[in-house]
Design an enzyme around this catalytic site. Structure first.
Site, short mmCIF file in Angstrom:
data_model
loop_
_atom_site.label_atom_id
_atom_site.label_comp_id
_atom_site.label_asym_id
_atom_site.label_seq_id
_atom_site.Cartn_x
_atom_site.Cartn_y
_atom_site.Cartn_z
N ARG A 4 0.83 -1.23 0.00
CA ARG A 4 0.00 0.00 0.00
C ARG A 4 0.86 1.28 0.00
O ARG A 4 0.47 2.30 0.59
CB ARG A 4 -0.97 0.02 1.20
CG ARG A 4 -1.88 -1.16 1.30
CD ARG A 4 -2.84 -1.26 0.12
NE ARG A 4 -3.63 -2.48 0.23
CZ ARG A 4 -3.30 -3.63 -0.38
NH1 ARG A 4 -2.22 -3.71 -1.15
NH2 ARG A 4 -4.06 -4.69 -0.24
N GLU A 30 -4.87 2.72 6.35
CA GLU A 30 -4.67 2.59 4.90
C GLU A 30 -5.42 3.76 4.22
O GLU A 30 -4.97 4.29 3.21
CB GLU A 30 -5.25 1.25 4.44
CG GLU A 30 -5.12 1.01 2.96
CD GLU A 30 -5.52 -0.42 2.57
OE1 GLU A 30 -5.28 -1.38 3.35
OE2 GLU A 30 -6.07 -0.59 1.47
N SER A 37 -10.78 -1.44 3.33
CA SER A 37 -10.10 -1.64 4.61
C SER A 37 -9.59 -0.31 5.15
O SER A 37 -8.90 0.42 4.44
CB SER A 37 -8.88 -2.56 4.42
OG SER A 37 -9.33 -3.83 4.04
C1 LIG Z 1 -15.52 -1.51 -1.14
C2 LIG Z 1 -14.03 -1.28 -1.27
C3 LIG Z 1 -13.18 -2.35 -1.36
C4 LIG Z 1 -11.79 -2.16 -1.48
N1 LIG Z 1 -10.96 -3.24 -1.59
C5 LIG Z 1 -9.64 -3.07 -1.77
C6 LIG Z 1 -8.77 -4.18 -1.94
O1 LIG Z 1 -9.18 -5.33 -1.97
N2 LIG Z 1 -7.45 -3.92 -2.10
C7 LIG Z 1 -6.94 -2.66 -2.10
O2 LIG Z 1 -5.72 -2.49 -2.26
N3 LIG Z 1 -7.75 -1.58 -1.93
C8 LIG Z 1 -9.07 -1.75 -1.78
N4 LIG Z 1 -9.89 -0.66 -1.61
C9 LIG Z 1 -9.33 0.70 -1.61
C10 LIG Z 1 -9.29 1.36 -2.99
O3 LIG Z 1 -10.13 0.67 -3.88
C11 LIG Z 1 -7.87 1.38 -3.54
O4 LIG Z 1 -6.97 2.03 -2.67
C12 LIG Z 1 -7.82 2.07 -4.92
O5 LIG Z 1 -6.60 1.80 -5.52
C13 LIG Z 1 -8.03 3.58 -4.82
O6 LIG Z 1 -8.10 4.10 -6.14
P1 LIG Z 1 -8.77 5.52 -6.37
O7 LIG Z 1 -8.65 5.87 -7.80
O8 LIG Z 1 -10.12 5.56 -5.80
O9 LIG Z 1 -7.77 6.45 -5.52
P2 LIG Z 1 -8.18 7.62 -4.52
O10 LIG Z 1 -8.92 7.04 -3.37
O11 LIG Z 1 -8.81 8.71 -5.27
O12 LIG Z 1 -6.74 8.09 -4.04
C14 LIG Z 1 -5.96 7.28 -3.20
C15 LIG Z 1 -4.57 7.94 -3.08
O13 LIG Z 1 -3.94 7.93 -4.35
C16 LIG Z 1 -3.65 9.26 -4.79
N5 LIG Z 1 -3.91 9.26 -6.24
C17 LIG Z 1 -5.04 8.89 -6.89
N6 LIG Z 1 -4.87 8.96 -8.23
C18 LIG Z 1 -3.61 9.38 -8.43
C19 LIG Z 1 -2.83 9.63 -9.60
N7 LIG Z 1 -3.31 9.48 -10.85
N8 LIG Z 1 -1.55 10.04 -9.44
C20 LIG Z 1 -1.01 10.19 -8.18
N9 LIG Z 1 -1.71 9.97 -7.05
C21 LIG Z 1 -2.99 9.57 -7.17
C22 LIG Z 1 -4.58 10.17 -4.00
O14 LIG Z 1 -4.04 11.46 -3.82
C23 LIG Z 1 -4.66 9.41 -2.67
O15 LIG Z 1 -3.52 9.69 -1.88
C24 LIG Z 1 -11.27 -0.84 -1.50
C25 LIG Z 1 -12.16 0.25 -1.43
C26 LIG Z 1 -13.53 0.04 -1.33
C27 LIG Z 1 -14.46 1.23 -1.28
#
Ligand SMILES: Cc1cc2nc3c(=O)[nH]c(=O)nc-3n(C[C@H](O)[C@H](O)[C@H](O)COP(=O)(O)OP(=O)(O)OC[C@H]3O[C@@H](n4cnc5c(N)ncnc54)[C@H](O)[C@@H]3O)c2cc1C
Length: 288
Positions: free
Chosen positions: A162, A281, A211
């Protein structure tokens, strides 16, 4: 490109929680992103690049600077031999679907993880023994400081659980992933099986950020929280899920402060009982 003022952040995260952003914009390509960064810098504004907000808790008081949402950004996904190149705004689930549909194996265990390709790299998202770093070859990035593009290899991105140290101070614009030849119908079945397992274990019927805590050396965070008897604990509109104790759900009207109260409770009870410090996380944005 419009720069929205006073935009409610709840619309831009899976928790549906948060105050207003002073400014928010949705660039479609690198040129627009560069223009936004230049605009924010010229005004001395703080800025934050986000994906789909699936791992973010926005403050109830919002964000005083510019939020740059990449959910409409560089929406391409193309095959090149056995690799796939995807823009940062493509949904991770779309990349997985695309690869499986092309008979390319490697990403199927990531099926069902919400979020964008960019967010998945930043978080080194993973599930069922596979992380983004296992399939990543390289990423095209943009430095916030110099506002210049640079392609970084997977080693230069320094991805671990992560975490993505090589991405500090950089936005992901696009990424290239390596796959192996596989059987299309088996991959599609595997993808469905993973999604079924996730739905069985996670409270997907409620709003959440997935999580809340990272796993610990002793045991998964959810197990420790459950053993402290905290399942079902509530604060305002938030609840430690009865189904999976590492999920704090929004029951419909939760505030960020409610989620934070339960985070504090879980941290202090787990520390008291097991001597383990839980590390979040979820990423906080705005003032807490
Ligand atoms: C129901 C549910 C289940 C989940 N299950 C998992 C799982 O099994 N495994 C897991 O690892 N995660 C899980 N997650 C968490 C989430 O899905 C991941 O962390 C995912 O990768 C976040 O992507 P996002 O585009 O929504 O990022 P965001 O939530 O928008 O951003 C997360 C971080 O990344 C940064 N960021 C986003 N895009 C960029 C970019 N293009 N360049 C630089 N920085 C950036 C943001 O500033 C922030 O710090 C889950 C979430 C939910 C709601």
């Amino acid at each position: 490109m419009k720069i929205l003022e006073g935009e409610p952040l709840a619309k831009y995260c899976s928790y549906r929680i948060g105050g207003k952003a002073a400014y928010l914009a949705l660039p479609k390509d690198t040129e627009e992103l560069v223009a936004l960064l230049t605009w924010a810098k010229a005004r001395g504004l703080d800025f934050e690049v986000i994906g789909f907000g699936a791992n973010i808790l926005f403050s109830d008081s919002g964000y005083p600077g510019l939020i740059i949402s990449l959910r409409d950004f560089e929406m391409f996904c193309v095959r090149k031999d056995d690799s796939v190149i995807a823009g940062a705004g493509v949904a991770l689930s779309e990349l997985v679907n695309f690869a499986c549909g092309e008979g390319l194996s490697g990403a199927e265990n990531l099926a069902g993880i919400p979020g964008s390709v960019g967010g998945a790299l930043r978080m080194n998202a993973g599930a069922f023994g596979v992380e983004i770093k296992d399939i990543l070859i390289r990423a095209n990035t943009l430095s916030y400081k110099s506002v210049k593009e640079k392609v970084l290899s997977v080693d230069e991105l320094v991805l671990s659980y992560r975490s993505s140290k090589g991405l500090n101070g950089r936005a992901v614009l696009a990424a290239e992933f390596a796959f192996k030849q596989g059987d299309k119908s088996e991959l599609v079945l595997k993808q469905e099986e993973i999604k079924r397992l996730r739905a069985e274990r996670h409270p997907l019927e409620h709003l959440s950020c997935g999580s809340v805590f990272k796993r610990t050396e002793l045991a998964p965070a959810g197990k420790l929280i459950e053993e402290c008897g905290l399942k079902g604990e509530r604060a305002g509109g938030a609840e430690i899920s009865q189904k999976h104790a590492n999920f704090i759900i929004n029951r419909g009207n939760a505030k960020a402060k409610d989620v934070r109260e339960l985070i504090r409770l879980a941290r202090s009870e787990v520390l008291k009982r097991f001597g383990v410090v839980l590390e979040e996380e979820v990423r906080y944005l705005g003032e807490f």
